[in-house]
Each structure stands twice: as C-alpha cells, then as structure tokens.
Design an enzyme around this catalytic site. Structure first.
Site, PDB file in Angstrom:
ATOM      1  N   GLY A  36      45.369  47.237  44.895  1.00 58.08           N
ATOM      2  CA  GLY A  36      45.304  45.800  45.086  1.00 58.08           C
ATOM      3  C   GLY A  36      46.560  45.148  44.559  1.00 58.08           C
ATOM      4  O   GLY A  36      47.543  45.817  44.212  1.00 58.08           O
ATOM      5  N   ASN A  37      46.538  43.821  44.505  1.00 58.74           N
ATOM      6  CA  ASN A  37      47.708  43.100  44.017  1.00 58.74           C
ATOM      7  C   ASN A  37      47.924  43.302  42.524  1.00 58.74           C
ATOM      8  O   ASN A  37      49.068  43.381  42.066  1.00 58.74           O
ATOM      9  CB  ASN A  37      47.558  41.608  44.320  1.00 58.74           C
ATOM     10  CG  ASN A  37      47.567  41.317  45.804  1.00 58.74           C
ATOM     11  OD1 ASN A  37      48.205  42.033  46.572  1.00 58.74           O
ATOM     12  ND2 ASN A  37      46.856  40.283  46.225  1.00 58.74           N
ATOM     13  N   VAL A  40      44.797  49.036  40.479  1.00 61.23           N
ATOM     14  CA  VAL A  40      44.727  50.259  41.267  1.00 61.23           C
ATOM     15  C   VAL A  40      43.510  51.037  40.790  1.00 61.23           C
ATOM     16  O   VAL A  40      43.183  51.032  39.601  1.00 61.23           O
ATOM     17  CB  VAL A  40      46.025  51.088  41.131  1.00 61.23           C
ATOM     18  CG1 VAL A  40      46.254  51.491  39.681  1.00 61.23           C
ATOM     19  CG2 VAL A  40      45.976  52.324  42.018  1.00 61.23           C
ATOM     20  N   VAL A  41      42.811  51.662  41.713  1.00 63.00           N
ATOM     21  CA  VAL A  41      41.614  52.441  41.398  1.00 63.00           C
ATOM     22  C   VAL A  41      41.951  53.911  41.582  1.00 63.00           C
ATOM     23  O   VAL A  41      42.410  54.322  42.648  1.00 63.00           O
ATOM     24  CB  VAL A  41      40.428  52.038  42.290  1.00 63.00           C
ATOM     25  CG1 VAL A  41      39.187  52.852  41.929  1.00 63.00           C
ATOM     26  CG2 VAL A  41      40.134  50.553  42.147  1.00 63.00           C
ATOM     27  N   LYS A  56      39.450  51.853  37.166  1.00 67.28           N
ATOM     28  CA  LYS A  56      40.154  50.676  37.661  1.00 67.28           C
ATOM     29  C   LYS A  56      41.186  50.273  36.623  1.00 67.28           C
ATOM     30  O   LYS A  56      40.838  49.871  35.508  1.00 67.28           O
ATOM     31  CB  LYS A  56      39.168  49.538  37.921  1.00 67.28           C
ATOM     32  CG  LYS A  56      39.773  48.326  38.607  1.00 67.28           C
ATOM     33  CD  LYS A  56      38.695  47.305  38.935  1.00 67.28           C
ATOM     34  CE  LYS A  56      39.263  46.122  39.694  1.00 67.28           C
ATOM     35  NZ  LYS A  56      38.210  45.130  40.030  1.00 67.28           N
ATOM     36  N   ASP A 149      28.387  38.111  46.071  1.00 68.16           N
ATOM     37  CA  ASP A 149      29.325  38.737  47.011  1.00 68.16           C
ATOM     38  C   ASP A 149      28.690  39.983  47.623  1.00 68.16           C
ATOM     39  O   ASP A 149      29.321  41.037  47.705  1.00 68.16           O
ATOM     40  CB  ASP A 149      30.635  39.086  46.315  1.00 68.16           C
ATOM     41  CG  ASP A 149      31.767  39.341  47.305  1.00 68.16           C
ATOM     42  OD1 ASP A 149      31.642  38.912  48.470  1.00 68.16           O
ATOM     43  OD2 ASP A 149      32.768  39.968  46.918  1.00 68.16           O
TER      44      ASP A 149
END
EC number: 2.7.11.1
Length: 783
Positions: A36-37, A40-41, A56, A149
């Site tokens: 992601g921005n 990182v996973v 994560k 969500d």
C-alpha cells in the site's frame, strides 16, 4: 525492541553466496502479500512454532495523526475480538518509526478473488458462508463494535475454506442511542444514510452491507453499480437493484429486507437469523470436536490452556512472564507464542476428531514426550532468548506438534499469493466457466421498493419501465456516452472505451471518447429500418461518463455479439424458467476491476442534479463521430475545457426534460434565409477542417460562449423550450439566423448540406432529432 535483519550474503571467500532470510523478531519473512501507500503485508513464519502469519509493516513517519489514530484503534479493536470467523491478532511490535502487526494468515485469500475466478456460489454454500459472516458481525455488535467496511474483499478464506472477517480500519465503538457521524466505507457497499451525510446507528449500517455481501455471494455481481460515484450514489439512494432468474424467492426476500433505504425499517440481525431462507440450514456448521472456548484467548480472565503453557515451559519459555503478558494484554513475544501454540493445538485436536477409527487416542501431553529433542537452531543465537527463555539444558523436550510444525521454507517461497482451492473442495462451490456466454449482461427489470410489506408486494408489484441497460458490476458498466432518451429501447452496437485518468471522486469526471459505429434512436420511424442483427441495449438516464478511480474503473461491453431484438415483456423477474432467445445471460462472475476501496467522507459525493456546468464538450467526442479532440486551450465549440463532463451532464438533463415534457419545436422559415439546394441523401459527417483552403464555417453550430439572442428571436416558437430551460436555471437559446462567431475561432467543423436525412445521423446526435425535424438550420446554445 524489534530487531530486523536484512538479507546478507556470506563473506567473500566462501563462494556460496547464500542469503539469510529477512527476520522481524521471531519471524522469518518469506514473501510479500500486498503493498500500500504506507504499509506492506508480508507472509512470515514463526521460528518457534513454525506457524505462518501475516505481518503488516507500517511506516509511521508517512502517516498523519488521523491515520495513525485509525491504526491504533484497529489494534485496540482486534485485541478485544476472539471469534473463530474473525482474523486473530497475535502480536504488536513498535519502534520509533515502524509498527508491526502480526495477525492470522488465511491461506486461501479473499472471497472476492474466489468469486472472480469461480463465479457465484450456490445458495446452499452461500448460506453456509453467510452464517459464518453473520455470526462474526453479531459477535462484534455484542461487544459494541461496528465494522463499517463489510465487503467481499475483507472476507478471507482459511485452509478449510471458512470465513475470516478482516480489516477493522473503519471499525469503532458505539453505544445504543448514540448515533455515529463518520461517513466512511466502500461506495458499492455503503448504506444510503452514509451518502446523505445523516447520523446513523452502527448495526444498521453493517446490515445494509451484509445485504450487499449476500447478493454478491449468490449472484456474483454487485447490486448497485455505476460508471462514476454520483451515479452510484443515486442508485443507492433509490434502492433499486436487479434480481436474477436463478435466485430463490426466500433469498430475494431476505436481501430486500436488508437493503431497505429507511434504516428504521431495515431488518435486524435477530430477524435475519430467524428468516426462512436462513432457517433452511439453521445450525451454524462447526467442527465435530468442541473448539477452544473464548476465554482461552482472552488475556485478562486468568484461565488459560494448561497444555499450551506446558508446551511453552517445555520449550524453555518462562511461564510466569507468559501469564503476565496475557493478563496485561501485552501482545508481545510471550503472548504470540501462546496464541500460536493454541492454534496448533486446535488444529491437532480437530484432526484427531476427524481421523477415522473406533478408539481415539488421548491428547498427547508434554510430560509423555521427554525422549524427544527440540532443535536449537535459531533459538540459541536469538537476541530475545535471554529475556524470553528460562535456563534450560541443551536437550529440551519437544511436543508431538513440533514434527508437524517443521516444514521447508523453499517450498513456501514458491507458493502463489492466493492458494488454489484443494481438490477435495471442488464439489463445494458451483463452478462457473469463464466463457463468453457468462460475460454477457441481462436486460433485467429493476424494482423500487416502496412502502411496507415488501414480501407481500413482490408478486403483485409491477416494475416501472426501465430506462437503463447498465451492466451488473461497477467494472461492467459500458463507458460509452449513450444518448439521453425517454423510457424506450435504443438499438445500437456495443462500444468500448478506455478509462479516463486523473479525476477525483468528488468532482465532475473527464472522459475519453471512443470510436463508435453509427446508431439510430429507438423511435418508431427508425426501428423499422434496423436490421435484426443489431445488439440491443437500453439508454441510460444517468451520466454516461466513466470514472478513473480504482473503485469505479469501467470496462466496455463485449463487441461483436449478434443477438435478436428483445421480444419479451419485462415483469417482476428476468426469467423464472429459461432464458428467452436473444436474452443475454445474467453476469454471474465478478471482474478484478470491481475491487473496491474504502473512503472517508462519502457524504461529500455530489448528486447528479448538483453538477455545475462549466462548458459543454463536443458532439463529436461524445457521440464517437470521430477521434478528433480539441486542443486544451481552444475555446468556442468545446468551451474552456475539452471533453468536460459537466457541460454535457447539464445538457443531457435539459434534453431529458425536453423529451419528458414532449416539447416540440417547429421553427418557421425566416423570410431572409435562403435555403440551400437539397443534395442526394448522404450520411451526416462532422470532421475537423484544417488548412487555408478550408470551406467557411456554416452559420448553424451547436456552440457555447455566443452572446445572448435578443428577445424577439426567442418569441418565434421557442417559448416551450425556453420555459423548460428556466426550470433548470439554464439559458437555452434557439435561433434560425446567422450568428457571428466569437473573436477566437472555435475548432472548425465541416458538414454536408443541412437537408440530410435524420436517419443518417450518428448515435451522438440522436437526442437532437426533436429539435431539428426540418433542417439543421437551428442551433441550440447552452450557456
């Protein structure tokens, strides 16, 4: 303290070139699961228990205070949750600049990816999965936690293909009677009250999302879609969606009761559990053996699994410090080892229960395994060992789980990101072959739920005439800018457009036009001239522009399909028996491009009626008349911004009002206007004219920026149109005489003589037919 060792090669001279794996604490990093921005996973394996986990890794330096608070709240929520269908939190490690969140790893990936690859589930399998989802959401609500969500991207599948609810980034605590006012979520799954910016009760928000999730599981498509966020918002607020022919009446009833626009009339979780469709399989499927109770994972109850603590003590882990970590909810290395061992014990016991045999052996105890040895690789040299392990002899005891926990890292490095479904599970889900027939849409009736008694009204309520032929998912909406018409069928070939770039969800979106074959409007005069091989679609009354956001990236329809005209009467359902000849099949498979992303401030999305007209775009680009695009700095016909959506959105609204009011404009021939000779009928063509030898511009143009016409010109038969324009606060000027062009010349367009047959018009000019029945000597000015 977290020690993170990078890959390092052997010293020069050894010649092996081997690299040590990347390590974070007691975890060996294997590969990247996602990026992601700001995070990182990683897929990692615990060095003691050999259990795979997801880590994560978040860079706190790149987060603002609000996002950092969101991360901390997510961790706080996950510490309080322990449910077999909710992703478990194992450990939290933090440094000055980094944050490491260690959670359970679901090896079969997202439910979204499964649906995109295999198609929708059967109702029996969807019911099993929905029971698991419902139990997880009910558990959250019982602990006064709202997820906000819920979507298929946040429903993970473990090794047994069971549901694991993940991603509590938008989750929060709530109290009964105290509404929430954070309008967040993923647009296709968000409730109407979120788009309207109203305060809401947390559980009612999740129930709407549960209805969308159930629809996606059963249908393989999204109930609410749209080429852009304003269109999607409008459809969610209307609460209209399609019901495929293969959905049962009971399932439809449950979905409709969850997708009620009024939150006060929305069904509750207790009512969902008692619904007839859910009671078809009332018991939540679970393991044959009793699973661990909730207090086994709860850190502050003081009742822990003695077998797990015994194994840890046998491995040399300090029992007292482990208990203290569990009591304080520290989620450190001690707690992580305990939770991971607890998971392994659970898997082992379930395997023992499933193993056939008349007599089952008792569960192994660590005291019975004194003859086994624990490999010391990775423990003796670990910097955490002095604080983590008690003084133990070199030969330690190993439980029977250690043999199961040992595995080769090389094989795990070659595994794909999302694991394939086991062959034993092939009969669980209904496979959907990826074939052209499964990628077609269905012109299925839409219904608006009005008033109480939804179930009683289903069989008697007739659907309104459908004026839209939209695809079933966000990525399946045709991006062609279809002409705006009254409720009627428009026969036109399918087109494909490429996604636009550089737009935001809150603004009017730009578009890139595509080449389009000629099309005819669905008027009685023209329908008889159409061939039987023309594909059929319905004209959409919404914005025909597409979105460049990752949520709503649209894809064009399938071109080249040859189908017969629709010859059936749309009723309550698309089809209850078999598909009519020529009817395109209901899409039963999601596409990768329909992946949704959560947003904050969904209430800021403006509706269609509130879009501001800056300058209209060109008819050529909207209708696909030619691949011509005006320069960005060129005023005139294209206005200040070429290809602007705002101008055409308002123009289409004006034309829609004109059609719905059945206004007719028949301009009288001006005495001073000489008629051009009528040439032979030929197609109407607009093309760019360049060069000094180009013909002069005609006196009739659809343009913007011209001065207002004097009142006498507006009194010669244009009053109905003017009154319609006044209703929309729009100046619509119609005249028949020549008009001087502005100082800066617009892009030059050439046309044939104005006496061309209207049947030769391309599709982009269909909506202008009512304004020019006699000739093209009339121009319409939208300012």
């Amino acid at each position: 303290m977290v020690i993170m060792s990078e890959f390092s090669a052997d010293p020069a001279g050894q010649g092996q070139g081997q690299q040590k794996p990347l390590r974070v604490g007691f975890y060996d990093i294997e590969r990247t699961l996602g990026k992601g921005n700001f995070a990182v996973v990683k897929l990692a394996r615990h060095r003691v228990t050999k259990t795979q986990v997801a880590i994560k890794i978040i860079d706190k330096t790149r987060l603002d205070s609000s996002n950092l608070e969101k991360i901390y709240r997510e961790v706080q929520l996950m510490k309080l949750l322990n449910h077999p269908h909710i992703i478990k939190l194992y450990q939290v490690m933090e440094t000055k600049d980094m944050l490491y969140i260690v959670t359970e790893f679901a090896k079969n990936g997202e439910m979204f990816d499964y649906l995109t690859s295999n198609g929708h589930l059967s109702e029996n399998e969807a019911r099993k999965k929905f029971w698991q989802i419902l139990s997880a959401v009910e558990y959250c609500h019982d602990h006064h936690i709202v997820h906000r969500d819920l979507k298929t991207e946040n429903l993970l599948l473990d090794g047994n293909m069971d549901i694991k609810l993940a991603d509590f980034g938008f989750g929060n605590f709530y109290k009964s009677g105290e509404p929430l006012s954070t309008w967040c979520g993923s647009p296709p799954y968000a409730a109407p009250e979120v788009f309207e910016g109203k305060e809401y009760e947390g559980p009612q928000l999740d129930i709407w999302s549960l209805g969308v999730v159930l629809y996606v599981l059963v249908c393989g498509s999204l109930p609410f879609d749209g080429p852009n966020l304003p269109t999607l918002r409008q459809r969610v607020l209307e609460g209209r969606f399609r019901i495929p022919f293969f959905m049962s009446q009971d399932c439809e009833s449950l979905i409709r009761r969850m997708l009620v626009v009024d939150p006060a009339r929305r069904i509750t979780i207790a009512q969902i559990r008692q619904h007839r469709w859910m009671r078809a399989e009332p018991c939540l499927p679970g393991p044959a053996c009793p699973a661990f109770s909730a207090h086994s994972y709860t850190s502050n109850l003081g009742d822990y699994d003695e077998q797990a603590l015994g194994i840890m003590q046998t491995l040399g882990v300090d029992r007292q410090r482990t208990v203290e970590s569990l009591q304080n909810s520290s989620y450190n290395h001690f707690a992580a080892i305990y939770y991971l061992l607890l998971e392994r014990l659970k898997e082992y016991r379930n395997a023992q229960c499933a193993r056939p045999g008349p007599a089952r052996q008792p569960r192994p105890r660590s005291s019975d395994l004194s003859g086994l040895e624990v490999p010391q690789e990775g423990l003796s040299t670990d910097p955490f060992r002095p604080a983590l392990l008690c003084p133990q002899p070199q030969t330690l005891v190993q439980s029977v789980l250690q043999a199961e926990m040992d595995c080769e890292l090389q094989s795990s490095l070659q595994w794909p990101l999302f694991f394939p479904v086991d062959a034993s599970c092939s009969g669980v889900f209904r496979p959907r072959p990826v074939s052209p027939s499964s990628l077609l849409d269905t012109a299925i009736s839409e219904e608006a739920r009005q008033g109480p008694g939804l179930e009683e009204e289903q069989d008697t309520q007739e659907s309104l005439p459908s004026s839209t032929g939209r695809r079933h998912t966000l990525a399946e909406v045709s991006t062609r800018l279809s002409p705006l018409t009254a409720p009627c069928i428009v026969v036109s070939p399918s087109t494909t457009a490429s996604p636009a770039e550089g737009t935001s969800s809150d603004s009017c979106l730009t578009f890139s036009a595509s080449k389009s074959p000629a099309g005819l409007s669905g008027t009685p005069a023209t329908q008889g001239l159409l061939g039987a091989c023309s594909p059929v679609r319905l004209a959409s009354p919404f914005l025909g522009s597409q979105s460049a956001t990752p949520v709503l990236q649209a894809q064009g329809g399938l071109g080249g399909a040859v189908l017969l005209p629709v010859s059936f009467q749309e009723g309550r359902r698309a089809s209850d028996t078999s598909l009519t000849q020529g009817l395109k099949a209901f899409r039963q498979q999601l596409r990768k491009t329909t992946r949704t992303k959560g947003f904050l401030g969904l209430n800021k999305i403006k509706g269609l009626a509130r879009q501001v007209c800056q300058a209209p775009a060109s008819r050529a680009s909207r209708g696909g008349l030619s691949p011509f695009h005006a320069p960005a700095q060129s005023p005139g016909l294209h206005g200040g911004a070429a290809g602007s959506r705002e101008g055409w959105s308002l123009l289409e609204e004006v034309l829609e009002q004109q059609r719905l009011l059945q206004l007719q404009h028949h301009p009288a021939a001006a005495p001073g206007c000489s008629q051009a000779p009528q040439p032979a009928p030929a197609p109407f063509v607009i093309a760019p004219c360049d060069g000094p030898g180009a013909a002069p511009l005609p006196s009739t143009l659809l343009t913007s920026g011209l001065p207002l016409l004097p009142p006498p010109l507006l009194q010669t038969g244009a009053s109905p149109v003017a009154s319609a324009a006044q209703l929309l606060d729009t100046h619509l000027h119609i005249g028949t005489g020549p008009t001087a062009l502005p100082a800066v010349p617009p892009p030059r367009l050439a046309r044939l003589a104005p006496g061309c047959e209207p049947l030769g018009l391309l599709q982009g000019d269909c909506e202008m037919e009512d304004l020019m029945p006699c000739s093209l000597g009339t121009f319409v000015l939208v300012q």
